[in-house]
Write a protein that holds these residues in place. Structure first.
Motif, short mmCIF file in Angstrom:
data_model
loop_
_atom_site.label_atom_id
_atom_site.label_comp_id
_atom_site.label_asym_id
_atom_site.label_seq_id
_atom_site.Cartn_x
_atom_site.Cartn_y
_atom_site.Cartn_z
N ALA A 183 32.25 70.70 -95.86
CA ALA A 183 31.61 70.02 -94.73
C ALA A 183 31.35 68.56 -95.05
CB ALA A 183 30.29 70.70 -94.37
N ASP A 184 31.73 67.68 -94.13
CA ASP A 184 31.47 66.25 -94.26
C ASP A 184 30.08 65.89 -93.76
OD1 ASP A 184 34.21 65.55 -95.11
OD2 ASP A 184 34.74 66.17 -93.09
N ALA A 208 27.98 61.98 -105.07
CA ALA A 208 29.36 62.11 -104.60
C ALA A 208 29.65 61.22 -103.39
CB ALA A 208 29.67 63.57 -104.26
N GLY A 209 28.66 60.42 -102.98
CA GLY A 209 28.90 59.46 -101.91
C GLY A 209 28.34 59.83 -100.56
N TYR A 210 27.60 60.95 -100.46
CA TYR A 210 27.00 61.34 -99.18
C TYR A 210 25.75 60.52 -98.91
CZ TYR A 210 29.88 65.46 -98.23
OH TYR A 210 30.91 66.30 -97.92
N ALA A 211 25.62 60.03 -97.69
CA ALA A 211 24.37 59.44 -97.25
C ALA A 211 23.35 60.57 -97.10
CB ALA A 211 24.55 58.71 -95.93
N TYR A 212 22.08 60.29 -97.36
CA TYR A 212 21.03 61.30 -97.22
C TYR A 212 20.00 60.82 -96.22
CZ TYR A 212 16.93 64.15 -98.27
OH TYR A 212 15.83 64.98 -98.16
N ALA A 213 19.64 61.69 -95.29
CA ALA A 213 18.58 61.40 -94.31
C ALA A 213 17.54 62.51 -94.39
CB ALA A 213 19.16 61.31 -92.91
N SER A 221 20.17 55.71 -88.54
CA SER A 221 20.55 54.47 -89.21
C SER A 221 21.73 54.64 -90.17
CB SER A 221 19.35 53.89 -89.98
OG SER A 221 19.01 54.73 -91.06
N VAL A 222 22.21 55.86 -90.35
CA VAL A 222 23.37 56.09 -91.22
C VAL A 222 24.60 55.51 -90.53
CG1 VAL A 222 24.85 57.81 -92.31
CG2 VAL A 222 22.36 58.16 -92.24
N PRO A 223 25.39 54.69 -91.22
CA PRO A 223 26.57 54.08 -90.59
C PRO A 223 27.54 55.11 -90.03
CG PRO A 223 26.09 53.02 -92.69
CD PRO A 223 25.18 54.21 -92.60
N THR A 224 28.11 54.82 -88.87
CA THR A 224 29.05 55.72 -88.21
C THR A 224 30.24 56.02 -89.12
OG1 THR A 224 28.42 54.92 -86.03
CG2 THR A 224 30.59 55.96 -86.22
N GLY A 225 30.66 57.28 -89.10
CA GLY A 225 31.81 57.70 -89.90
C GLY A 225 31.48 58.08 -91.33
N LYS A 254 24.58 65.17 -81.35
CA LYS A 254 25.09 63.83 -81.03
C LYS A 254 25.31 63.03 -82.31
CE LYS A 254 23.20 62.03 -77.46
NZ LYS A 254 22.26 61.37 -76.51
N GLN A 255 24.37 63.12 -83.25
CA GLN A 255 24.52 62.39 -84.50
C GLN A 255 25.66 62.94 -85.34
OE1 GLN A 255 22.93 59.59 -85.49
NE2 GLN A 255 21.93 59.55 -83.50
N ALA A 256 25.85 64.25 -85.32
CA ALA A 256 26.97 64.84 -86.06
C ALA A 256 28.30 64.36 -85.51
CB ALA A 256 26.87 66.36 -86.01
N ILE A 257 28.43 64.36 -84.19
CA ILE A 257 29.68 63.91 -83.57
C ILE A 257 29.94 62.44 -83.88
CG2 ILE A 257 30.77 63.45 -81.34
CD1 ILE A 257 29.55 66.06 -80.33
N ARG A 258 28.88 61.64 -83.88
CA ARG A 258 29.05 60.22 -84.21
C ARG A 258 29.67 60.04 -85.59
NH1 ARG A 258 25.89 56.16 -86.69
NH2 ARG A 258 24.13 57.57 -87.08
N GLN A 259 29.31 60.90 -86.51
CA GLN A 259 29.85 60.79 -87.87
C GLN A 259 31.24 61.42 -88.00
OE1 GLN A 259 28.38 58.85 -89.71
NE2 GLN A 259 26.25 58.84 -89.07
#
Length: 480
Positions: A183-184, A208-213, A221-225, A254-259
């Motif tokens: 999962a991304d 491993a490079g995952y943003a954490y919220a 505020s996590v950048p798109t993608g 909505k936030q999941a789809i944005r990413q």
């Protein structure tokens, strides 16, 4: 417990071929929307845990405008395409738990109650999320439970028991497809299982490079993608009646789809997890509030599909919970208006009432409707009881006011509704089995070019000697 040893690549190609061959989907059932895959570019699977047919009917009545002569339709009504049977593997009889049902929805394979992504022989099986990742799609989940709960876990992990939460959290990191995480995007609750003394899985994802919220606002505020893990509670999110966001599932979706949006498409699992928990608790107020959270999510997804017609959305339940009845005790009446102005869940009221100087007045204010002097006195007395008794008293009071009935604190074996819209939606029409949903999704994903065939997992299945890990929903309906 499961012994965890390094295991060579687990390849489920033969399983997938069998599933695709069993599917009734063909090119005639696929939407004529043109894209390079000759099928839906994006697939969104929505599971409303515990949502039997009575829940959708109750919700229609719950939001009805009583001033009109008719009961107005709701978002679910125009999207209904069929029904699905939910029974688990024969060894578990006719009534499924969430783990066996989720394994069926995720993999197309029946298994025993308690199984997470394994068959009846406790061997790992491939999910549609694994296969989507294998075909180059971005993948994610957005749920209101802890993300290691039965439904999301079955799309990623392999475990003999749904209660092995820490081991399941390890799988979120350890199970790989083409060397990549399954999962991304992972949004929900469960910090307790990822940030542990024995292993800090959350730190591993961050490294491993995952943003954490860790809050809804930080997620925005996590950048798109981005690849992102968002954990917003130690275990599950609060009841929506108690949450800071009254549209939390819509927001997470909505936030999941944005990413996840990208040229190659995405697979997203969305779960309205706590419809089920309200059913287990026989809590009609939370049941309708959680259904409203789901309805807002489906409204958003309808708008999204209208702008992105190459997207498929499938909504179903894994089973029905609680044996909800609209009307009870021989009285031909259901009065949901008593649920319209609640300022907190029945669970929160049960906690808070003991600290109130005027418990009856507090309950009146929080329920949002007038109580008689006798009813206020009743809650003055309830406040002196244990918290579990206070919770039961408040729920029973609302059941009496609304005339709601329940037949169980567990699951029931009835068929559940299937809703679908967007590209290829008509593949899900009619009376089907829950495994057919996975088979049809596999078939759609199969139209994409294979990147490679490796799914790596570190699980070796061995029987558990611990017989104490069976979920007893009568005592522990959240199974935490």
């Amino acid at each position: 417990m499961i012994k965890r040893n390094l295991r060579s690549a687990f390849v489920a190609g033969a399983t997938l071929v069998a599933l695709a061959a069993c599917s009734s989907t063909d090119t005639d059932t696929v939407s004529t929307t043109k894209n390079e895959f000759n099928g839906p570019k994006n697939i969104i699977m929505v599971v409303a845990d515990g949502m039997g047919p009575a829940y959708t009917t109750a919700y229609r009545n719950y939001v009805d405008d009583s001033k009109t002569a008719i009961v107005e339709t709701v978002v679910f009504d125009d999207l209904l395409v069929g029904n699905a049977s939910t029974y688990p593997a024969q060894v578990s009889g006719y009534v499924t738990d969430s783990a066996a049902a989720a394994t069926a929805l995720a993999t197309g394979i029946k298994s025993y109650n308690g199984a997470i992504g394994v068959d009846v022989d406790k061997q790992p099986v491939q999910s549609v999320m694994h296969y989507a990742k294998q075909k180059g799609m971005r993948t994610g989940l957005a749920v209101t439970s802890q993300i290691v709960h039965a439904t999301p876990a079955s799309y990623i992990a392999h475990n003999e028991s749904r209660k092995n939460y820490n081991a399941i959290a390890d799988d979120f990191y350890d199970v790989r497809v083409n060397g990549e995480f399954v999962a991304d995007v992972m949004l929900g609750g469960g910090t307790r299982y990822f940030e542990r003394e024995d292993r800090d899985v959350l730190a591993q994802f961050i490294d491993a490079g995952y943003a954490y919220a860790d809050s809804y606002n930080r997620l925005a505020s996590v950048p798109t993608g981005s690849n992102v893990i968002g954990l917003f509670a130690p275990v599950a999110l609060p009841w929506v009646l108690d949450d800071s966001r009254k549209n939390r599932l819509e927001y997470l979706t909505k936030q999941a789809i944005r990413q996840l949006e990208n040229d190659k498409g995405f697979f997203l699992l969305v779960e309205a997890s706590q419809v089920d928990w309200a059913g287990h608790a026989n809590d009609i107020a939370s049941a309708m509030a959680e259904m409203h959270d789901l309805a807002l999510t489906i409204e958003y997804l309808k708008a999204y599909v209208s702008e992105n017609p190459d997207t498929l959305v499938v909504l179903t339940a894994d089973h029905s919970t609680g044996g909800l009845t609209i009307g009870a005790r021989g009285d031909y009446r259901w009065t949901p208006s008593f649920l319209h102005k609640l300022d907190a869940s029945a669970s929160t009221m049960a906690k808070d009432i003991a600290g109130e100087s005027l418990p009856g007045a507090y309950i009146e204010k929080t329920l949002g409707f007038a109580l008689t002097d006798e009813e206020k006195k009743h809650f003055d007395d309830v406040a002196k009881q244990e918290e579990s008794e206070r919770y039961t008293a408040i729920k029973s009071f609302l059941d009496d006011k609304t005339n709601t009935g329940w037949t169980s604190t567990g699951h029931t074996g009835v068929d559940v509704e299937v809703f679908a819209f967007g590209a290829g939606y008509n593949a899900f029409m009619g009376q089907i089995d829950n495994t057919d949903i996975a088979k049809k999704i596999f078939s759609f994903i199969d139209k994409r070019p294979v990147l490679s065939s490796g799914i790596q997992t570190n699980i070796e299945m061995t029987p558990s000697d611990d017989k104490s890990d069976t979920c007893n929903f009568k005592e522990d309906w959240r199974c935490q």
